[in-house]
Structures are given as C-alpha cells and as structure tokens.
Scaffold this active site. Structure first.
Site, PDB file in Angstrom:
ATOM      1  N   MET A   2      52.048 140.436  55.745  1.00 47.82           N
ATOM      2  CA  MET A   2      51.497 141.348  56.723  1.00 47.82           C
ATOM      3  C   MET A   2      50.521 140.641  57.640  1.00 47.82           C
ATOM      4  SD  MET A   2      51.611 144.432  57.789  1.00 47.82           S
ATOM      5  CE  MET A   2      52.294 145.407  56.478  1.00 47.82           C
TER       6      MET A   2
ATOM      7  N   ARG B 295      50.858 135.920  59.713  1.00 48.59           N
ATOM      8  CA  ARG B 295      52.078 135.159  59.451  1.00 48.59           C
ATOM      9  C   ARG B 295      52.525 134.423  60.691  1.00 48.59           C
ATOM     10  NH1 ARG B 295      54.904 139.521  56.622  1.00 48.59           N
ATOM     11  NH2 ARG B 295      56.355 139.447  58.357  1.00 48.59           N
TER      12      ARG B 295
ATOM     13  N   LEU C  73      54.616 143.095  49.064  1.00 55.59           N
ATOM     14  CA  LEU C  73      54.760 141.811  48.382  1.00 55.59           C
ATOM     15  C   LEU C  73      55.723 140.937  49.166  1.00 55.59           C
ATOM     16  CD1 LEU C  73      54.889 143.106  44.708  1.00 55.59           C
ATOM     17  CD2 LEU C  73      52.999 141.920  45.835  1.00 55.59           C
ATOM     18  N   GLU C  74      55.197 140.011  49.942  1.00 56.73           N
ATOM     19  CA  GLU C  74      56.016 139.224  50.853  1.00 56.73           C
ATOM     20  C   GLU C  74      56.584 137.968  50.212  1.00 56.73           C
ATOM     21  OE1 GLU C  74      53.974 138.772  54.564  1.00 56.73           O
ATOM     22  OE2 GLU C  74      53.367 140.871  54.587  1.00 56.73           O
ATOM     23  N   ASN C  75      56.282 137.774  48.942  1.00 55.34           N
ATOM     24  CA  ASN C  75      56.864 136.648  48.220  1.00 55.34           C
ATOM     25  C   ASN C  75      57.902 137.108  47.207  1.00 55.34           C
ATOM     26  OD1 ASN C  75      55.241 134.478  49.408  1.00 55.34           O
ATOM     27  ND2 ASN C  75      53.535 135.521  48.430  1.00 55.34           N
TER      28      ASN C  75
END
Length: 562
Positions: A1, A4, A387-389
């Site tokens: 978020m 990046r 959760l971007e991973n």
C-alpha cells in the site's frame, strides 16, 4: 500500500503472456544434472552475488530447505551453478519459486541462451524452459535472480533434466507415496478447504472431486470452489514429482453449507461506501487524527498493525510522537465519535512491508485472537487484509472465520490486494475472498503501482485510465464476488503512489461505466452492476495534502450512485 515503486516497465503484461509449463516426466535415460538443486546441502554448488543468498527451512517446496535470495538496490541477487552437459543435446531447465520477481535461465549453451520469469508470487510456482547445447558445449551456467530493490525470492527443486553430462547431479526421483491425513478444514456454501500431510519427495499434489481432477497445488492444502450449497462431495489427493503420480489417498467427504446469498458484514454501512486508509506514521503527507478524516469516508482503515513474535499474531501501537502527541485516549475517543457518526474504523494488517504469516492452524488462531483483542482495546469494527507479500488462502480463511465467530455479524472485513492478486480465481487473495464471501464486506483492489494488465476481455490495458479500472474490476465481478463486494482502489494524489494515479473525475467515470454503462472508455462491460460498493484511496492523509480534492469529488459521487 505504501510507498511502492515498480520499475519494470510492462512486467505484468509479460508475466501474463507467459504460460509456465511443468517439466513433465523425464525420459528413462534422463537425469537431473543440477547438483544440490533442493538446497538440502546449503549453498554447496551455488554462488550468489553480493552475499545475497542463504538457505531457509520455511517456506520450502520439497525436502527441508530452500534458497532465499534478497536483492538490493544495485544487486539482483543472482545465484548460479555450472552444470555439466553433453554437446548437441536437449535439456529442460525448471525450478519452483515464490516471493518477489524471479528469473530462471541458462547461459553458455552454445546456441540460444534462454530465460523465463514471473512477477511476485504468493505461492510456489514452477518456471520451466528448455535449451539445446552447441556442438562443443560441455557445461552451461544456470542462474536464478530477482530484481533490484524488490522483495526476496525463494527457489527450490532446481533441475536440468536430460542425458547425463558426466558431472554428477541429484538422484532421479521415485514416485512418491499416497498422501495421508486428508481432512476437511472448513466449508462454505460454495467451497471446501482441504489439508493433508506432506509426502517425502513430492513436488506437487492433485486434488480430485468425485474422481475428477479439480486442482493442482504445490503445498499441503487447497480450497475447491464452485461447489453447490448443501451438497456432499468426495475428495482424494495424489502426490507427484518428475517420476510420476502416486496412488490416490483415502477419500474424505465434505458437505457444503446452505446458500447464504453472499455478502456479509458491513451492518450500518451505506449501499455505496468510500474507504480511506489513515496513516499511523508521518511520511510527508498531512498528519491527521482520526477526527480530521472527512465525513465522506465511510470506512477508515488504520494503517498498520504489526507482526509480533508469535506466529500469525498482530499488535498495534499508536505513533503518538510521530502524530504530534496524539494520545491513545484521544485516538479511542475519536474512533467512538466516528461510530456515533455512522462510520466504521478497521485495523489494517500488512502494507508493503507487512510480514504477518498465517500458514497453519495455530497461526490462524493467533491471528483471529489478536485482531479480536485489538477490536476490544481500541473499538475497531474489524480488519483489513493488505498483505502484499502473499497469503495462504486455506489458513487465512480459517483465521477470518474464527474472527467472525468471535465478533459476530457486525464484523467488517475489507481486503486490498494488488492487481496481480486478482487476475485469477486461482490466486490466494481471490480464493480467500471467495471462501469468505458470506462474511466479506469489500475488496478494494489497488489499481496502481502495477504496470499494464489484462482485463476480463483478455486485452491489455494501461494503468491510469477508465479502461484499466473497469476492465480489471470486471474480472472480480465475473469471477464470483458480489458487486457490493467490489471497490476501486486508487491513489489520492501523484505523491501517494509510484504510478497509476487517475484524477477523481476518472474514478467517477469508471463507477458510472460499471453501474450504468455511462462514461466508459473503449471497454464496455457486458452487464451493469448498480450494487458496486464504491471506491478506496491511499490515503486520507495524502488526500488532505491535496486539499481533500479526492474525497470532495469522489465521495459525493459514490453516495449518489443508484
């Protein structure tokens, strides 16, 4: 978020244009010429640039170890091995990878050097390519690498299958045993989540429903979707590797829940809602208190909860110093005031640097218990999953259902996946959203920082346009989510994201296109979706830094939708 940066032009298009094929079964005379391809002996046989590589015990694809390599700003974390081969011979190169951008290739082939790659992946994915050696080639260099400044990548079970090059290699695999411990973890009206014990030597598993293959996975869990309500199904699982497929496991029966109609949570929310992320830190945007967030925002996502030393558990600490002395008591009072005004405040888990891992029953319970405790402490109405991973669909589903059982029907659950996470119902984020459709409030996909992507019509669209928003939202609308669970996530200003900003007017046009087929670009949806939930922005702070231009334009438009 936040914040990046994607510096690979067109990465998503290239990724989606590729079809990664498995290496298939090796011929009888073929061997794996790679040495220590499973990294069971550490980095023996491998050389990694700038000390970027190490071995880890989790996550692994097979065996007990895998490679973890961490790129830096000036280093792509390349790990190489010299592999002995025969001249004028065809070989198949493959590896299982997950995490950040990952590349696999071979140089020095004597003919055409080859490579393949994938963007960041939440689960294990097989990369595969093939090459033919030149007339005098006796060795090739096999490599894996990530991308500069991007997330760490993991790799396991590297193989170079073909005739023995004479340099030694890993033993040829044998057909694995049938899986044991197959159990039904949970069901909904349209899905069943399964889990089973790992099988030694297996590189993948196949799930069968009533004797028909329905899913292929690399881990020891799977969620089967598209089921009918109140129906019993028999499931079995097989294990496989390059040597072949095992016999089927003992069957288990799962009975789906009665139809719930879809769409849960969100009691007290308007039909069309605006979501904004509120920053619990100072990164150059306007510093705010919750009381400063404009009334146009219906859902305020407090960013972010943090991982703790307990697997799956999260905590939240107000950054009082960074927010100019904002106290916990004032924070709680402001949340209560938002409740009195009919607004919802949720705690967001993740962000770009979020490391929360929910990967087994214990961590799922820890997640649910810790989020529920935060709800009691601060007055949060629920949770946002950002959760971007990556996430594990099976266990995140378990965690959110456990949280729902504690919090009751008023629980708010929102999600903010990246665009790549919602390109296919097979992706973990999309699976999770479908698994919890009956308790899910809204999925606000981040339509930014992604490069060009495929729309539901199979065409490529550039971010920052009406077509990008509408054609990508269409994937979710056609993929099983209720229109009331679909929101358009965009940056509030050019400072809020590295790319993908669109003016508030473009956001309004996209919502008009989806709800009533007006103000569309070149993409025209095949149906209209008047129940579309609304829009989201990162963040209320960046909105404030721009004079609240986003919420003052988009907010009234959302609330005036049909």
């Amino acid at each position: 978020m936040f914040p990046r940066r994607r510096t690979l032009a067109g990465t998503a298009v290239a990724a989606l244009a590729l079809t990664f094929l498995g290496a298939g079964h090796a011929a009888a005379a073929d061997v794996n010429n790679a040495r220590n391809g499973g990294f069971e002996s550490g980095l023996t046989g491998w050389t990694c640039s700038a000390g970027s590589g190490t071995t880890v015990s989790s996550p692994v694809h097979g065996g007990t170890a895998a490679l973890k390599a961490v790129p830096a700003g000036q280093d792509n974390a390349q790990c190489t091995q010299s592999v002995a081969v025969k001249p004028n011979t065809a070989y198949t190169l493959s590896a299982w990878v997950q995490g950040g951008y990952t590349y696999l290739g071979a140089t020095g082939t004597g003919t055409t050097d080859v490579s393949t790659w994938t963007p960041d992946s939440a689960g294990w994915k097989q990369l595969s390519t093939s090459f033919t050696t030149g007339s005098s080639t006796t060795s090739v260099t096999v490599y894996l690498h990530g991308w500069y400044g991007q997330a760490a990548y993991y790799a396991d079970d590297v193989s170079v299958y073909g005739p023995d090059g004479g340099g030694g290699g890993d033993p040829a695999p044998t057909v694995p045993a049938a899986p044991t411990g197959l159990a039904v973890a949970s069901t909904t009206s349209s899905s069943a989540s399964l889990s089973w014990a790992a099988v030694s030597g297996a590189t993948g598993y196949t799930v069968y429903r009533d004797g028909t293959k329905v899913s292929a996975v690399t881990g020891t869990s799977a969620t089967v979707t598209g089921l009918s309500p109140s129906t019993s199904y028999a499931f079995q699982v097989t294990a496989a590797n390059a040597a072949g497929e095992s016999p089927k496991s003992a069957p288990v029966t799962a009975t789906t829940a009665p139809s719930s109609g879809g769409g849960g949570g969100g009691g007290g929310l308007p039909k069309h809602a605006v979501t904004g992320y509120w920053q619990n830190f100072n990164n150059g945007a306007t510093v705010q208190r919750i009381s400063d967030v404009p009334a146009q925002y219906d859902i305020i996502a407090v960013a972010f909860a943090d991982a703790t030393g307990t697997p799956g558990a999260v905590s939240f600490t107000l950054d009082s110093a960074g927010l100019g002395g904002y106290t916990v008591d004032q924070f709680k009072a402001d949340i209560a005031a938002k409740h009195a005004a009919g607004k919802k405040v949720v705690v967001s888990v993740g962000g770009q640097n979020g490391t929360v891992s929910v990967s087994d029953p214990a961590s799922a319970a820890n997640f649910a218990n810790s989020v529920y405790a935060l709800m009691g402490t601060y007055g949060f109405d629920g949770v946002d999953i950002d959760l971007e991973n990556g996430l594990n669909a099976t266990y995140m589903t378990q965690a959110l259902r456990q949280l729902s059982s504690k919090a009751g029907p008023s629980l708010i659950i929102t999600m903010a996946p990246q665009t790549i996470d919602m390109q296919s119902t097979s992706n973990g984020y999309f699976q999770t959203a479908l698994n919890i459709k009956d308790i899910l409030t809204v999925v606000n996909t981040q339509y930014y920082n992604s490069g060009s992507m495929l729309g539901c019509d199979g065409k490529v669209y550039s971010q920052g346009s009406v077509d990008f928003l509408t054609a990508l939202a269409c994937i979710q609308l056609q993929g099983g989510l209720s229109p009331s669970q679909v929101g358009l996530g965009v940056p509030a200003s050019t400072s809020a994201a590295g790319s993908g900003y669109v003016s508030p007017a473009v956001v309004n046009n996209a919502m008009d296109c989806l709800t009533r087929a007006a103000n569309c670009g070149s993409f025209k949806p095949s149906a209209t979706y008047p129940d579309l939930r609304g829009a989201m922005t990162w963040s209320t702070n960046w909105d404030a830094a721009s004079g609240n231009a986003w919420s003052n334009t988009v907010g009234p438009h959302v609330h005036a939708l049909p």
